[in-house]
Design a protein around this motif. Structure first.
Motif, PDB file in Angstrom:
ATOM      1  N   ARG A 248       0.828  -1.200   0.000  1.00 47.05           N
ATOM      2  CA  ARG A 248       0.000   0.000   0.000  1.00 47.05           C
ATOM      3  C   ARG A 248       0.867   1.256   0.000  1.00 47.05           C
ATOM      4  O   ARG A 248       0.582   2.232  -0.693  1.00 47.05           O
ATOM      5  N   LEU A 249       1.944   1.263   0.776  1.00 45.22           N
ATOM      6  CA  LEU A 249       2.741   2.476   0.921  1.00 45.22           C
ATOM      7  C   LEU A 249       3.838   2.577  -0.138  1.00 45.22           C
ATOM      8  O   LEU A 249       4.252   3.676  -0.491  1.00 45.22           O
ATOM      9  N   GLY A 250       4.325   1.424  -0.636  1.00 49.27           N
ATOM     10  CA  GLY A 250       5.446   1.477  -1.571  1.00 49.27           C
ATOM     11  C   GLY A 250       5.132   0.938  -2.956  1.00 49.27           C
ATOM     12  O   GLY A 250       5.946   1.055  -3.866  1.00 49.27           O
ATOM     13  N   GLY A 251       3.969   0.355  -3.124  1.00 51.13           N
ATOM     14  CA  GLY A 251       3.654  -0.298  -4.388  1.00 51.13           C
ATOM     15  C   GLY A 251       3.070   0.655  -5.425  1.00 51.13           C
ATOM     16  O   GLY A 251       2.444   1.652  -5.082  1.00 51.13           O
ATOM     17  N   SER A 252       3.315   0.327  -6.692  1.00 57.59           N
ATOM     18  CA  SER A 252       2.695   1.084  -7.785  1.00 57.59           C
ATOM     19  C   SER A 252       1.203   0.754  -7.830  1.00 57.59           C
ATOM     20  O   SER A 252       0.752  -0.185  -7.157  1.00 57.59           O
ATOM     21  N   ALA A 253       0.460   1.521  -8.620  1.00 61.15           N
ATOM     22  CA  ALA A 253      -0.977   1.265  -8.748  1.00 61.15           C
ATOM     23  C   ALA A 253      -1.209  -0.171  -9.211  1.00 61.15           C
ATOM     24  O   ALA A 253      -2.126  -0.858  -8.738  1.00 61.15           O
ATOM     25  N   GLU A 254      -0.313  -0.601 -10.101  1.00 59.83           N
ATOM     26  CA  GLU A 254      -0.453  -1.954 -10.640  1.00 59.83           C
ATOM     27  C   GLU A 254      -0.198  -3.008  -9.547  1.00 59.83           C
ATOM     28  O   GLU A 254      -0.943  -3.983  -9.413  1.00 59.83           O
ATOM     29  N   GLN A 255       0.875  -2.795  -8.783  1.00 58.44           N
ATOM     30  CA  GLN A 255       1.175  -3.728  -7.692  1.00 58.44           C
ATOM     31  C   GLN A 255       0.034  -3.774  -6.675  1.00 58.44           C
ATOM     32  O   GLN A 255      -0.337  -4.832  -6.173  1.00 58.44           O
ATOM     33  N   GLN A 256      -0.518  -2.604  -6.381  1.00 58.78           N
ATOM     34  CA  GLN A 256      -1.614  -2.563  -5.406  1.00 58.78           C
ATOM     35  C   GLN A 256      -2.820  -3.336  -5.916  1.00 58.78           C
ATOM     36  O   GLN A 256      -3.423  -4.126  -5.181  1.00 58.78           O
ATOM     37  N   ALA A 257      -3.167  -3.085  -7.185  1.00 59.61           N
ATOM     38  CA  ALA A 257      -4.341  -3.759  -7.747  1.00 59.61           C
ATOM     39  C   ALA A 257      -4.106  -5.274  -7.825  1.00 59.61           C
ATOM     40  O   ALA A 257      -5.030  -6.075  -7.685  1.00 59.61           O
ATOM     41  N   ASN A 258      -2.851  -5.638  -8.035  1.00 59.17           N
ATOM     42  CA  ASN A 258      -2.515  -7.058  -8.157  1.00 59.17           C
ATOM     43  C   ASN A 258      -2.554  -7.775  -6.809  1.00 59.17           C
ATOM     44  O   ASN A 258      -3.091  -8.882  -6.687  1.00 59.17           O
ATOM     45  N   TRP A 259      -1.963  -7.148  -5.770  1.00 58.73           N
ATOM     46  CA  TRP A 259      -1.755  -7.864  -4.507  1.00 58.73           C
ATOM     47  C   TRP A 259      -2.795  -7.588  -3.428  1.00 58.73           C
ATOM     48  O   TRP A 259      -3.169  -8.509  -2.679  1.00 58.73           O
TER      49      TRP A 259
ATOM     50  N   ALA B 104      -6.197  -9.175   1.118  1.00 58.04           N
ATOM     51  CA  ALA B 104      -7.411  -8.966   1.926  1.00 58.04           C
ATOM     52  C   ALA B 104      -8.261 -10.234   1.982  1.00 58.04           C
ATOM     53  O   ALA B 104      -8.915 -10.510   2.996  1.00 58.04           O
ATOM     54  N   ALA B 105      -8.231 -10.998   0.923  1.00 54.14           N
ATOM     55  CA  ALA B 105      -9.051 -12.212   0.870  1.00 54.14           C
ATOM     56  C   ALA B 105      -8.366 -13.397   1.533  1.00 54.14           C
ATOM     57  O   ALA B 105      -8.954 -14.474   1.648  1.00 54.14           O
ATOM     58  N   GLY B 106      -7.118 -13.214   1.943  1.00 54.05           N
ATOM     59  CA  GLY B 106      -6.399 -14.303   2.596  1.00 54.05           C
ATOM     60  C   GLY B 106      -5.863 -15.317   1.604  1.00 54.05           C
ATOM     61  O   GLY B 106      -5.511 -16.436   1.987  1.00 54.05           O
ATOM     62  N   GLU B 107      -5.781 -14.936   0.327  1.00 50.70           N
ATOM     63  CA  GLU B 107      -5.311 -15.873  -0.697  1.00 50.70           C
ATOM     64  C   GLU B 107      -3.792 -15.895  -0.815  1.00 50.70           C
ATOM     65  O   GLU B 107      -3.223 -16.811  -1.396  1.00 50.70           O
ATOM     66  N   VAL B 108      -3.174 -14.842  -0.288  1.00 48.49           N
ATOM     67  CA  VAL B 108      -1.729 -14.726  -0.412  1.00 48.49           C
ATOM     68  C   VAL B 108      -1.125 -14.527   0.969  1.00 48.49           C
ATOM     69  O   VAL B 108      -1.623 -13.725   1.754  1.00 48.49           O
ATOM     70  N   VAL B 109      -0.075 -15.286   1.281  1.00 46.68           N
ATOM     71  CA  VAL B 109       0.669 -15.067   2.526  1.00 46.68           C
ATOM     72  C   VAL B 109       1.972 -14.361   2.173  1.00 46.68           C
ATOM     73  O   VAL B 109       2.650 -14.751   1.225  1.00 46.68           O
TER      74      VAL B 109
END
Lengths: 397, 366
Positions: B98-109, B114-119
């Motif tokens: 959120r603080l360091g990611g590009s718009a693309e990274q944010q939309a991707n991750w 939030a859904a708990g799909e990625v650790v």
């Protein structure tokens, strides 16, 4: 109070304080340290400040207006305190009458008692002392023996009190007296005694700091009007417990304050090439103290906010008193250590006023963990009331 | 307990109830014996309650409750030593993107976090922490190649995504995201005192796209660590509170010499001292979390105050827990040992109390 009205109060306080607080008194309130109003009253600026605060009604900011207060809520009171602290001002009414008896009378006093006594407290004109401890009743306060007999049209009081702060300069005394000798706590009553009554005698006690504000008080066949009883007869222990909560509250207030020790430390011990205090051991302990003081101040803020929101906080008071004593005593120890041999002066020449004052504060600080219920008594109260731990078996069993 | 908003109070009640019903200490024991070192089924339940999205903006599917909200959950998890990658993922991972990611990274991750799909796991520390960061990003055929060793990395076995610190060609510290399953990433589990997921990770010529770099470098890293420390301090406070309450119960039930041992003044005063430390710790922890959310200037100082107090308090209470339980407290069967070991691990994580006293001293000008 909220948002805009608080901002308005802050602006008003800032302007009024700038115009009315005598600069000679900045960071030098003599009252809470020695609890010794008479010293202060010798100072014309202090008297001026007291009278201005009385007129402004900010000496008892939370009390109803009919008793000399300004009827501010907690948020408003906090704003006033912040603005005062910012410029080193203080509340000159903060003495025994204001911190302890006032709030107790507001809860337990009759209308006549409140009207008679509260305005004098709010204006700082009437000085009160606390007649609780006795030679045989210190930590075990409820074993007090001062007899109070119902003579029909008055009470007759006979006994001795000790550690009565400021008794030799007080106008009135609130005292615990025994109205029933057959039971312990439930034979105690709470009485207001005019110090000018015949039979009241006081004698100052000199402490290790040289201070003489504690007294012995002798009550020899003192007549007290019937209407001076607060609460019902034999129910004074409950009133006293409430009052002692107010006392512990006031004693734990502001213990983390006092200006940072960093400037004096830099001055006394210097810094190394990295800009750090040159004495690594002392630096470690100074930082440890600064962090405790910081956490303690945050605790005061947090508990204040929780109390304001109606959350229960009374059960924390004994622990706060002890934490406050720890912080203040450690500060005094560190100041003495920083001063080294410069801090050993008892009277001048050869020592500055600040140096001698530091030594007296260090000596006086030992009292923090004794008066108002000793450190150990606070721990007993917290163990029983806060943690619900069982009573120890009585000694001898 | 701070004055909570209605939403925060609901979050606390939900977390407290879930921990009690679904994740008691027996669950922590089972997790420590398992290969994954946490329970994926419980993790799915946590995600289902929205806890992975506490720091994620609403636009990306989160609740945006801030660090104060996250601390409320983490404190409850600390009570029963819940083993999960929540702090690594939902606080540090989400904050990093959120603080360091590009718009693309944010939309991707962010939606997947939030859904708990990625650790997510933060791979920052190295074997010689005082020597600075030795891991290197060097120019490869496309983008960078990453080489170096990170240890310990918390939640490394569970992680899908790693956030790794390394020096680039100019010697600047960078944070880059690396797929945990990428070729050249070697994960070796560490068996530590608390039985949690921790590992050493070797990076051997791992290809890293330049678009995988986060903005902010060293400053972002320090901020992420501060967030992690504050939330860990909240967890430690919950652990300490539970250890204290368990001990207090024992003082009220254990009989010796014909009386409850809690009636002995020597133990009573030590119990009060523990409670007093909990009071002070809570004040510092709540102030630190609030300062981070407010972007306050003194946030780092408050974080060090909180982590130092939490470390000292938890270790004190954990020692007293063992001592006051006597022999039973020394047994594997009793929970006291779990709290005692966990206290040492959390204190040592991201700087122990002594480190943070020093950091506070530096920030305050001592």
């Amino acid at each position: 109070m909220t948002g805009a009205s608080l901002d308005a109060l802050r602006a008003e306080a800032r302007e009024w304080l700038a115009a009315n607080f005598p600069p000679s008194l900045a960071f030098k309130n003599p009252v809470p340290y020695q609890n010794h109003a008479p010293y202060a009253e010798g100072d014309a600026d202090w008297r001026l400040w007291r009278d201005r605060m009385a007129e402004k009604r900010w000496g008892a900011p939370g009390w109803p207006e009919i008793y000399g207060g300004a009827a501010l809520d907690r948020a408003g009171i906090k704003v006033l305190a912040e603005e005062m602290r910012r410029i080193g001002a203080f509340n000159p009414m903060k003495m025994t009458g204001y911190t302890m008896l006032g709030p107790t009378l507001l809860e337990y006093g009759t209308e006549a008692q409140k009207a008679q006594h509260l305005p004098g407290i709010a204006s700082g004109r009437v000085r009160w002392c606390q007649g609780f401890s006795e030679p045989g009743a210190g930590s075990d306060l409820a074993s007090l023996q001062t007899r109070c007999t119902d003579m029909g049209d008055h009470w007759l009081v006979e006994g001795q009190k000790v550690w009565t702060s400021g008794a030799n300069h007080a106008d009135w005394c609130f005292a615990l007296v025994r109205t029933d000798t057959s039971v312990k706590q439930r034979g105690i009553s709470f009485l207001l005694i005019d110090m000018r009554s015949e039979g009241v005698e006081t004698r100052p006690i000199t402490l290790i700091s040289g201070s003489t504000h504690f007294c012995e008080m002798f009550l020899n066949a003192v007549k007290v009007p019937k209407e001076n009883l607060v609460g019902r007869v034999n129910e004074g222990w409950g009133v006293a417990k409430r009052l002692l909560q107010f006392e512990r509250d006031s004693l734990s207030e502001g213990r983390g304050e006092g200006r940072s020790l960093l400037p004096i430390a830099r001055d006394r011990i210097g810094v190394n090439a990295a800009g750090e205090l040159a004495d690594a051991d002392l630096r470690t302990r100074l930082v440890g103290h600064a962090m405790r003081a910081h956490a303690y101040n945050l605790t005061q803020d947090r508990i204040g906010a929780e109390a304001k929101a109606g959350l229960p906080t009374a059960q924390l008071v004994p622990m706060l008193k002890n934490l406050g004593s720890d912080v203040a005593q450690m500060r005094a120890e560190l100041v003495m250590e920083l001063l080294g041999t410069r801090g050993l002066g008892w009277s001048g020449p050869g020592f500055t006023d600040e140096e001698m004052e530091a030594a007296r504060q260090w000596l006086h600080a030992r009292a923090f963990s004794i008066y108002g219920g000793s450190y150990e008594i606070q721990n007993n109260i917290a163990a029983k009331r806060t943690l619900g731990l069982p009573d120890p078996k009585p000694i001898g069993c | 307990m701070a004055v909570l908003t209605e939403e925060q109070a609901m979050l606390r009640d939900m977390a407290s109830e879930w921990v009690r019903d679904r994740a008691p200490v027996t669950a922590a024991r089972a997790a420590a014996r398992s290969e994954q070192r946490y329970d994926p089924a419980l993790w799915a339940e946590m995600a289902g309650m929205g806890w992975c999205g506490v720091l994620v903006p609403e636009a990306h599917g989160g609740a945006d409750f801030g660090c104060v909200g996250f601390g409320i959950v983490q404190e409850e998890l600390g009570r029963t030593l819940v083993a999960s990658p929540l702090l690594s993922t939902a606080l540090i991972g989400a904050s990093a993107i959120r603080l360091g990611g590009s718009a693309e990274q944010q939309a991707n991750w962010l939606p997947r976090i939030a859904a708990g799909e990625v650790v997510v796991a933060l791979a920052v520390e190295e074997e010689t922490p005082d020597a600075g960061t030795a891991a290197m990003l060097t120019a490869g055929s496309e983008g960078w190649r990453l080489d170096g060793r990170k240890t310990p990395v918390l939640d490394a076995l569970a992680a899908d995504l790693l956030i790794v610190s390394a020096r680039d060609e100019d010697g600047s510290l960078r944070l880059v995201t690396v797929d945990a399953a990428a070729e050249g990433v070697g994960i070796s589990p560490l068996d530590r005192l608390d039985g949690r997921d921790a590992a050493t990770i070797d990076f051997a010529g791992v290809p890293v796209d330049r678009a995988a770099a986060l903005d902010g470098g060293a400053e972002l890293l320090e901020h992420l660590l501060d967030r992690g420390r504050a939330a860990l301090a909240a967890e430690m406070m919950g652990t300490a509170a539970q250890a204290f309450e368990t001990t207090l119960d024992y003082l009220k039930t254990r009989v010796q010499f014909g009386q409850l041992i809690g009636s002995f003044q020597a133990l009573q005063h030590r119990a009060v001292a523990m409670q007093a430390e909990l009071i002070m710790t809570r004040s510092a922890v709540e102030a630190a979390l609030a300062a981070i959310d407010a972007g306050a200037e003194d946030a780092s100082m408050l974080v060090s105050l909180a982590k130092a107090l939490a470390g000292d308090t938890l270790r004190l209470i954990a020692r007293e827990m063992v001592q006051m339980h006597g022999g039973i407290g020394m047994t594997e069967e009793h929970d006291a040992g779990l709290y005692f070991k966990r206290a040492a691990v959390t204190d040592a994580t991201w700087g122990h109390a002594g480190f943070h006293r020093n950091r506070y001293a530096r920030l305050a000008g001592y």
